[in-house]
Every structure is written in C-alpha cells, then in structure tokens.
Design a protein around this motif. Structure first.
Motif, PDB file in Angstrom:
ATOM      1  N   GLY A   2       0.805  -1.219   0.000  1.00  0.00           N
ATOM      2  CA  GLY A   2       0.000   0.000   0.000  1.00  0.00           C
ATOM      3  C   GLY A   2       0.836   1.265   0.000  1.00  0.00           C
ATOM      4  O   GLY A   2       0.540   2.218  -0.712  1.00  0.00           O
ATOM      5  N   ILE A   3       1.901   1.276   0.812  1.00  0.00           N
ATOM      6  CA  ILE A   3       2.765   2.460   0.869  1.00  0.00           C
ATOM      7  C   ILE A   3       3.499   2.634  -0.454  1.00  0.00           C
ATOM      8  O   ILE A   3       3.595   3.749  -0.976  1.00  0.00           O
ATOM      9  CB  ILE A   3       3.754   2.349   2.048  1.00  0.00           C
ATOM     10  CG1 ILE A   3       2.980   2.404   3.365  1.00  0.00           C
ATOM     11  CG2 ILE A   3       4.803   3.435   1.990  1.00  0.00           C
ATOM     12  CD1 ILE A   3       3.813   2.129   4.590  1.00  0.00           C
ATOM     13  N   SER A   4       4.016   1.541  -0.995  1.00  0.00           N
ATOM     14  CA  SER A   4       4.720   1.617  -2.283  1.00  0.00           C
ATOM     15  C   SER A   4       3.792   2.117  -3.374  1.00  0.00           C
ATOM     16  O   SER A   4       4.185   2.941  -4.202  1.00  0.00           O
ATOM     17  CB  SER A   4       5.265   0.242  -2.677  1.00  0.00           C
ATOM     18  OG  SER A   4       6.186  -0.226  -1.742  1.00  0.00           O
ATOM     19  N   LEU A   5       2.577   1.619  -3.370  1.00  0.00           N
ATOM     20  CA  LEU A   5       1.604   2.025  -4.381  1.00  0.00           C
ATOM     21  C   LEU A   5       1.269   3.510  -4.251  1.00  0.00           C
ATOM     22  O   LEU A   5       1.252   4.240  -5.244  1.00  0.00           O
ATOM     23  CB  LEU A   5       0.349   1.171  -4.251  1.00  0.00           C
ATOM     24  CG  LEU A   5      -0.733   1.355  -5.296  1.00  0.00           C
ATOM     25  CD1 LEU A   5      -0.198   1.013  -6.677  1.00  0.00           C
ATOM     26  CD2 LEU A   5      -1.926   0.482  -4.967  1.00  0.00           C
ATOM     27  N   ALA A   6       1.041   3.967  -3.028  1.00  0.00           N
ATOM     28  CA  ALA A   6       0.713   5.378  -2.808  1.00  0.00           C
ATOM     29  C   ALA A   6       1.880   6.275  -3.197  1.00  0.00           C
ATOM     30  O   ALA A   6       1.695   7.317  -3.833  1.00  0.00           O
ATOM     31  CB  ALA A   6       0.329   5.602  -1.349  1.00  0.00           C
ATOM     32  N   LEU A   7       3.086   5.861  -2.836  1.00  0.00           N
ATOM     33  CA  LEU A   7       4.274   6.642  -3.179  1.00  0.00           C
ATOM     34  C   LEU A   7       4.461   6.702  -4.694  1.00  0.00           C
ATOM     35  O   LEU A   7       4.725   7.774  -5.255  1.00  0.00           O
ATOM     36  CB  LEU A   7       5.508   6.013  -2.541  1.00  0.00           C
ATOM     37  CG  LEU A   7       6.257   6.917  -1.602  1.00  0.00           C
ATOM     38  CD1 LEU A   7       6.872   6.105  -0.495  1.00  0.00           C
ATOM     39  CD2 LEU A   7       7.298   7.670  -2.340  1.00  0.00           C
ATOM     40  N   LEU A   9       2.241   6.300  -7.007  1.00  0.00           N
ATOM     41  CA  LEU A   9       1.168   7.091  -7.617  1.00  0.00           C
ATOM     42  C   LEU A   9       1.417   8.586  -7.421  1.00  0.00           C
ATOM     43  O   LEU A   9       1.305   9.369  -8.368  1.00  0.00           O
ATOM     44  CB  LEU A   9      -0.174   6.682  -7.014  1.00  0.00           C
ATOM     45  CG  LEU A   9      -1.426   7.166  -7.719  1.00  0.00           C
ATOM     46  CD1 LEU A   9      -1.452   6.702  -9.159  1.00  0.00           C
ATOM     47  CD2 LEU A   9      -2.658   6.667  -6.988  1.00  0.00           C
ATOM     48  N   GLY A  10       1.794   8.973  -6.213  1.00  0.00           N
ATOM     49  CA  GLY A  10       2.052  10.382  -5.938  1.00  0.00           C
ATOM     50  C   GLY A  10       3.225  10.936  -6.730  1.00  0.00           C
ATOM     51  O   GLY A  10       3.129  12.007  -7.347  1.00  0.00           O
ATOM     52  N   PHE A  46       5.361   2.573 -12.599  1.00  0.00           N
ATOM     53  CA  PHE A  46       4.180   2.299 -11.777  1.00  0.00           C
ATOM     54  C   PHE A  46       3.785   0.825 -11.859  1.00  0.00           C
ATOM     55  O   PHE A  46       3.487   0.200 -10.841  1.00  0.00           O
ATOM     56  CB  PHE A  46       3.018   3.196 -12.208  1.00  0.00           C
ATOM     57  CG  PHE A  46       1.781   2.988 -11.390  1.00  0.00           C
ATOM     58  CD1 PHE A  46       1.707   3.489 -10.104  1.00  0.00           C
ATOM     59  CD2 PHE A  46       0.701   2.298 -11.900  1.00  0.00           C
ATOM     60  CE1 PHE A  46       0.571   3.291  -9.328  1.00  0.00           C
ATOM     61  CE2 PHE A  46      -0.432   2.098 -11.140  1.00  0.00           C
ATOM     62  CZ  PHE A  46      -0.499   2.590  -9.852  1.00  0.00           C
TER      63      PHE A  46
END
Length: 126
Positions: A2-7, A9-10, A46
């Motif tokens: 989740g953190i990797s995905l959010a990072l 994406l941001g 991504f």
C-alpha cells in the motif's frame, strides 16, 4: 504494498506534470525531454511497483527462478517489440510502450504464481 503504491502514484502524478522541468534542471537544459517516452516510462515504473511485492514474496520462499526466467524471456520479447515499434512509428515512445508490455506480462505471471504458492486462492473458495 500500500505504501509503495501510494508513493508511486504520488511521485508519478507529480512527475507527469513536472517531468519536463526536472529533466531540464537535472541536465542543465542540455537534454530535451521526449514527453511520449517519459510518460510511458512513468507508467512502466508504476506497473513495476504492482508486481515487485509478489517477487519479494517469491524470493522469501526461494521460488524466484521461474519469475526470473519469465523476466528474461519477456525482456527479449520486449526488445523485439521495441525494435519493431521504433521502426514502424519512428518514435521513442514505442520503446516505453514495449517496457510496459514486459512489466504487464511479468507482473501477471508473478502475481499468479505468488497467489498460487500462498494458498490464498483456496481461502476465497471456502
């Protein structure tokens, strides 16, 4: 994940809009960014994030050889695809497109293999 995905994406969204400025600053204005290639490379970065956690799981099980072999095969196919797209379109964006195709192929394989080895697919059926 989740953190990797959010990072990812941001940072990806920020680079989508500010990538030209970053490249100009980084290279002191000596390199002109190919926006099409850059955007495909952002998408490739991504998509890589989406399957890297599955590969980490497989490494923990010492079962990464199949994914590594699939990655080698997919990369070879990606090189051929990049060559064909570059010759057909005369645009570097095709190289990034081929990289995304490799990531999708490897990602699907890695996620399916990790899911099978984890046993999670059996718990959903119950």
């Amino acid at each position: 994940m989740g953190i990797s995905l959010a990072l990812a994406l941001g940072v990806g969204i920020a680079l989508y809009f500010l990538g030209g400025l970053v490249v100009a600053f980084w290279t002191h204005g000596k390199v002109v960014m190919n926006a099409g290639l850059f955007h495909w490379l952002l998408l490739a970065a991504f998509t890589t994030v989406l399957w890297q956690s599955a590969v980490s799981f497989l490494k923990a099980l010492n079962r990464q050889v199949r994914v590594a072999m699939w990655f080698v095969i997919a990369s070879g196919a990606g090189l051929l695809l990049a060559y064909l797209l570059l010759r057909w379109t005369h645009d570097l964006a095709g190289v990034g497109m081929a990289l995304v195709a490799v990531d999708i192929g490897v990602g699907v394989y890695a996620l399916l293999l990790a899911n099978r080895l984890s046993g999670l697919h059996r718990s959903y059926a119950s």
